[in-house]
Design an enzyme around this catalytic site. Structure first.
Site: not given
Length: 441
Positions: A94, A148, A171-172, A201, A264, A284
């Site tokens: 990531r 994701n 998705c939350d 998103h 997003y 992040r």
């Protein structure tokens, strides 16, 4: 109510404790007979699982069985529902997803832009293998996937498993945004009923009502503009990055006041400004490693060493509760409304029918029953079709092993748009993802 068996795939995730606490909080909604963690990383999972065993002993003594395993047969046999939350490549990859685009002045983010493409190309093969594995043990279990980047993963799974009607991508983020709406109104988030359209998103709330039919949409807009907008979900409320994200959502609303935006969208509407704010050595991913991951692992170490949760702050979160409630609505035929991803099939009438859209749907035993949206205005249609083309080209690139399709995808993406930048970023991503991506020709 009949008790169910649940497997959490990705049991070593730092989000797992939140899901466990949500299962405890919602034990009357979704009563469990058996809970299993499954992960390919035994060491990472063991820490979370050993702490979970203590938590369950204290707070869910009626649960008959808790196990954790790397054995697929043990994980998937006799399961009623599976929650999927894998991260292929872990936080290490990531961080690469976020740093590589930033070298070229492009947004570095895990699900949006080039980082999202990199993560998606890594996720697709593992997700396809995982669904095949689960289905080799059960045809009937509900699979709720929130891995994701959900939009790219959902597109790939729809192509690979077009007839699987017990596979739901979810998705939350919408419910996390709604939690802030609810708190500014002094209401319970579960009493709000949203109208929403978009891609994952990449969507907008068109109306927020309560269950009595009172429309709070304009009240929310006015409060955001006049009083500001902050995250209030427990998991992100004190996170500086999320605070900035919600503040940016206020700017989006002021620039485009027709609908309430998904947070997003900031990466697509203000890509240069967002890229300029990032620090390559503290993206992040690094913040998560030094923040949530350290905090969760420290909590687990304390719980394991003391064999007690005394003095440890453990709470359910809206992310976990959302998954639990959605699963319960499916299995117990509750007909509750949740925002989920489904094949368009005319729901949004002026975009392609094969798009995987994110809309409210009533969740019943037979599956999601989405509500019609109709036509969306030109600006939003144009934004969505551009993003949809990017997502489809990423999945094309994976299945066709096509460099050209990957380049087309990045060139279309609103965070990039420049062909020469797209080539440089793509070539770096290919080099960094050797062993994860298929070889592109």
């Amino acid at each position: 109510m009949e008790k169910k068996n649940l497997v959490i795939v990705g049991g070593g995730s730092t989000y797992t404790l939140g899901i466990v606490m949500s299962l405890i909080a919602e034990k009357e909604t979704l009563p469990l007979n058996k809970l299993v963690f499954y992960d390919t990383d035994a060491e990472r999972q063991e820490k979370i699982a050993k702490a979970t065993a203590v938590i369950l002993k204290e707070r869910y003594p009626e649960l008959e069985t808790f196990e954790y395993t790397t054995d697929k047969s043990k994980a998937f046999t006799d399961m009623d529902v599976a929650f999927l939350q894998i991260r292929t490549g872990g936080l290490k990859m990531r961080e690469k997803d976020e740093q590589i685009p930033l070298k070229y002045g492009v947004v570095g983010q895990e699900t949006c832009g080039p980082g999202g493409m990199a993560y998606g190309m890594r996720s697709i093969p593992d997700m396809i293998e995982l669904i095949h594995d689960i289905r080799s043990y059960t045809d009937d279990a509900w699979i709720l996937n929130y891995t994701n980047p959900a939009a790219i993963v959902a597109e790939a799974l729809q192509r690979e498993f077009p007839e699987d009607d017990r596979l739901l991508n979810i998705c939350d983020m919408p419910i996390a945004i709604m939690k802030s709406y609810a708190d500014m109104l002094g209401k319970d988030v579960w009493d709000l009923v949203p109208e929403y359209f978009g891609l994952n998103h990449f969507g907008w709330f068109t109306k927020i009502e309560d269950k009595d039919g009172t429309d709070y949409t304009e009240v929310i807009k006015e409060k955001i503009i006049n009083e500001g907008f902050v995250p209030t979900d427990e998991e992100i409320a004190n996170d500086e990055s999320w605070k900035k994200t919600f503040a940016q959502a206020r700017k989006m609303l002021m620039d485009f006041p027709e609908f309430l935006p998904n947070t997003y969208l900031q990466y697509y509407l203000y890509p240069e400004a967002l890229a300029a704010k990032e620090v390559p050595d503290n993206t992040r991913a690094r913040q998560v490693i030094n923040g949530r991951q350290r905090r969760v692992h420290d909590q687990c170490d304390h719980i394991i060493s003391t064999q007690s949760t005394e003095g440890i702050e453990l709470t359910d979160d809206v992310h976990g509760v959302y998954m639990v409630k959605a699963a319960a609505s499916l299995m117990y035929h509750m007909n509750e409304i949740y925002i989920v991803m489904v094949k368009n099939n005319g729901i949004i009438s002026n975009i392609p029918h094969d798009a995987m859209v994110e809309v409210p749907a009533m969740l019943a035993r037979s599956g999601p029953r989405p509500f019609s949206v109709g036509e969306v205005p030109t600006f939003y249609k144009g934004m969505m079709e551009n993003q949809l083309a990017y997502e489809k080209l990423v999945v094309d690139a994976y299945f066709e092993k096509s460099y050209n399709k990957a380049l087309q995808a990045l060139t279309l993406n609103r965070t990039v748009t420049d062909v020469e930048k797209a080539k440089l970023i793509l070539d770096d991503l290919i080099e960094e993802n050797k062993g994860y991506w298929p070889e592109l020709h």
